[in-house]
Enzyme design. Structure first.
Site, PDB file in Angstrom:
ATOM      1  CB  SER A 121      -0.922   0.019   1.226  1.00  0.00           C
ATOM      2  OG  SER A 121      -0.159   0.038   2.437  1.00  0.00           O
ATOM      3  CB  SER A 141       2.951  -4.773   3.175  1.00  0.00           C
ATOM      4  OG  SER A 141       2.828  -3.825   4.179  1.00  0.00           O
ATOM      5  CG  PHE A 142      -2.714  -3.097   1.445  1.00  0.00           C
ATOM      6  CD1 PHE A 142      -3.905  -2.727   2.032  1.00  0.00           C
ATOM      7  CD2 PHE A 142      -2.660  -3.236   0.063  1.00  0.00           C
ATOM      8  CE1 PHE A 142      -5.053  -2.512   1.265  1.00  0.00           C
ATOM      9  CE2 PHE A 142      -3.789  -3.019  -0.717  1.00  0.00           C
ATOM     10  CZ  PHE A 142      -4.989  -2.655  -0.113  1.00  0.00           C
ATOM     11  CG  ASP A 171       9.346  -4.481   7.833  1.00  0.00           C
ATOM     12  OD1 ASP A 171       9.141  -3.253   7.827  1.00  0.00           O
ATOM     13  OD2 ASP A 171       8.632  -5.297   7.215  1.00  0.00           O
ATOM     14  CG  HIS A 175       7.968  -3.179   4.379  1.00  0.00           C
ATOM     15  ND1 HIS A 175       7.359  -4.117   5.181  1.00  0.00           N
ATOM     16  CD2 HIS A 175       6.976  -2.670   3.596  1.00  0.00           C
ATOM     17  CE1 HIS A 175       6.074  -4.178   4.904  1.00  0.00           C
ATOM     18  NE2 HIS A 175       5.806  -3.311   3.942  1.00  0.00           N
TER      19      HIS A 175
END
Length: 278
Positions: free
Chosen positions: A40, A109-110, A230, A258
């Site tokens: 995102s 992630s998202f 991260d 990340h």
């Protein structure tokens, strides 16, 4: 119905109407299907997220990577309400449009949170799961994630975010911040982005978290991947996912932030080659 879009911009691939939304996506290779769901970050697209690993992953399987509604070059309906429910509905519509009844899913992630929601709500549509730096459990929002979701467009702000994503700062070339900034200010992009993650942003983390019981009930073989360093999503989130998902394994990369698919691209592809069907 799908069509191929001819454009010099590599972020623009093919186009299909999914859940009533004209959706931009990339489709490479043949064999067992794998769905890649991007993160995102501001100005992100499927191509920006996955371009470094997509060709290698598609050597032995079919890989499809859409721009989730609100991101990239997928249409943004004016009345669209962003939530994990509507995003999952869009993904299901995308799979239906491509006539893919069952796929393995790689979520970043998202995108990992959406992959988990898809597996929870439509377990028959998911074969195997890969969660990379994933949201999906409750944790106190990090300053990094708060900065990502609270982004306000400027080259300087984008440069600060990119520095948060990468452990290896040498990956941040002199033009990257300007290129990603320009992607974040295309017409309608920032307006959509600001509507997705309004303050208080801890509520966004909590909304994406699945209940422990739902995670414990997931039947899917799951590979969880995280960068030890991260600063956006805490590695503790993946440790907790590994504790709760019965058929899961966890791989933590050292000296990695990340951007696992970028900073550890070769190792990441090797892991997935050994885990995903082909």
């Amino acid at each position: 119905m799908t069509r191929t879009v001819t454009d010099s911009n590599p972020e623009i691939g093919r186009s299909v109407v999914a859940a009533g939304i004209r959706t931009n996506y990339h489709d490479h290779g043949s064999g067992a299907p794998v769905l890649l769901v991007h993160g995102s970050g501001p100005g992100v697209s499927a191509w920006a997220n996955w371009r470094g690993v997509l060709p290698a992953l598609a050597r032995d399987r079919r890989v499809v990577a859409p721009d989730v509604v609100g991101f990239g070059y997928t249409d943004r309906p004016a009345d669209f309400v962003f939530s994990h429910r509507t995003w999952v509905d869009h993904i299901v519509g995308f799979l239906d449009a491509l006539e893919l009844p069952n796929v393995s899913v790689v979520g970043n992630s998202f995108g990992g949170a959406l992959a988990l929601r898809l597996a929870d709500q439509h377990p028959d549509r998911v074969d195997r799961l890969v969660l990379m730096g994933s949201v999906g459990t409750r944790f106190e929002i990090t300053p990094g994630l708060d900065a990502v979701w609270g982004y306000r467009p400027s080259v300087a702000n984008m440069a600060e975010l990119l520095a948060l994503f990468a452990f290896d700062q040498s990956l941040l070339g002199p033009d990257l911040a300007r290129l990603r900034y320009e992607a974040s200010i295309r017409p309608g992009v920032q307006e959509s982005y600001a509507a997705m993650f309004p303050p208080p942003r801890q509520a966004g983390v909590d909304a994406f978290a699945l209940p422990d019981a739902a995670l414990q009930a997931l039947p899917h073989e799951t590979l969880i991947v995280h960068g030890r360093d991260d600063r956006v999503i805490p590695v503790a989130s993946s440790i907790r996912l590994n504790e709760l998902i019965p058929q899961s394994q966890l791989h933590v990369f050292n000296r990695c932030g990340h951007w696992t698919q970028i900073e550890k691209a070769t190792e990441f592809v090797h892991l997935l080659d050994g885990f995903l069907p082909s």
